[in-house]
Scaffold this motif. Sequence first.
Motif, PDB file in Angstrom:
ATOM      1  N   SER A 183       0.905  -1.308  -0.055  1.00  0.00           N
ATOM      2  CA  SER A 183      -0.016   0.327  -0.177  1.00  0.00           C
ATOM      3  C   SER A 183       0.416   1.474  -0.366  1.00  0.00           C
ATOM      4  O   SER A 183       1.868   0.696   1.130  1.00  0.00           O
ATOM      5  CB  SER A 183      -1.034  -0.253   1.244  1.00  0.00           C
ATOM      6  N   SER A 184       0.406   2.488  -0.450  1.00  0.00           N
ATOM      7  CA  SER A 184       1.222   3.785  -1.174  1.00  0.00           C
ATOM      8  C   SER A 184       0.819   4.498  -0.755  1.00  0.00           C
ATOM      9  O   SER A 184      -0.178   4.419  -1.221  1.00  0.00           O
ATOM     10  CB  SER A 184       1.746   3.727  -2.167  1.00  0.00           C
ATOM     11  N   ASP A 185       1.260   5.266   0.152  1.00  0.00           N
ATOM     12  CA  ASP A 185       0.313   6.501   1.037  1.00  0.00           C
ATOM     13  C   ASP A 185       0.886   7.677  -0.910  1.00  0.00           C
ATOM     14  O   ASP A 185       1.621   8.472  -0.746  1.00  0.00           O
ATOM     15  CB  ASP A 185       0.823   7.142   1.939  1.00  0.00           C
ATOM     16  N   GLY A 186      -0.413   8.482  -1.229  1.00  0.00           N
ATOM     17  CA  GLY A 186      -0.008   8.864  -2.341  1.00  0.00           C
ATOM     18  C   GLY A 186       0.300   8.131  -4.234  1.00  0.00           C
ATOM     19  O   GLY A 186       0.664   6.967  -3.730  1.00  0.00           O
ATOM     20  N   LEU A 187       0.387   8.322  -4.735  1.00  0.00           N
ATOM     21  CA  LEU A 187      -0.239   7.450  -5.942  1.00  0.00           C
ATOM     22  C   LEU A 187       1.824   8.112  -6.683  1.00  0.00           C
ATOM     23  O   LEU A 187       2.598   9.065  -7.266  1.00  0.00           O
ATOM     24  CB  LEU A 187      -0.292   8.383  -6.969  1.00  0.00           C
ATOM     25  N   LYS A 188       2.537   6.911  -5.746  1.00  0.00           N
ATOM     26  CA  LYS A 188       4.428   7.198  -6.394  1.00  0.00           C
ATOM     27  C   LYS A 188       4.136   6.574  -7.446  1.00  0.00           C
ATOM     28  O   LYS A 188       4.130   6.169  -7.715  1.00  0.00           O
ATOM     29  CB  LYS A 188       4.959   7.163  -4.708  1.00  0.00           C
TER      30      LYS A 188
END
Length: 199
Positions: A59-64
Amino acid sequence: MFYEPTRRNHGLPHNPLKAIVAPRPIGWISTLSEDGVANLAPYSFFNLVSEGPDIVMFSSDGLKDTVRNVMATGEFVCNLATHALIEQVNLTSKPIPPDESEFELAELERAPSRLVKPPRVAAAPCALECVWIETIDLKDRHGAETGRHLTFGEVIGVHIDESFIEDGLLRTEKLHALARGGYFDFSWVDNLRSLPRPR
């Protein structure tokens, strides 16, 4: 003590939740951009979620860059983060421009994958070659967008350094697999106790 996360009324200088849900495995994810730039980033919201088919998620905080690369190319590799590589794992969390590679930043040698295009971390004793299944944009209980993106991939190839196999078992405690706790804390597995399941 009791607090409500949305109210942040715990009265502590930092959120304790990640210290409670710990240790968390680290997905050290390598990808390739559409332009061929190798990206490498650690994710502590990571785990194996299914066996047969073997499915992992992060899971990523933001579309990295990692998520964008996976969605564009359909492939990624989960490299095993270990205590021996703790400095490099931490360094690859540094935000850098998309046209630069964390492999060079952390002075890590690449190794070719067999079934996917993104390279592996040569020094990592294990790696999982994955094909993208889907990315879900997470919502809260009210249906509001959170800016968090949950990516699933099926493991189609597994690399193992055979020096860590003893008596037919991969010895987790010899790998010293790295994990995250709360705050800036890391831990690693160096001790195991086996308990057969009750009948």
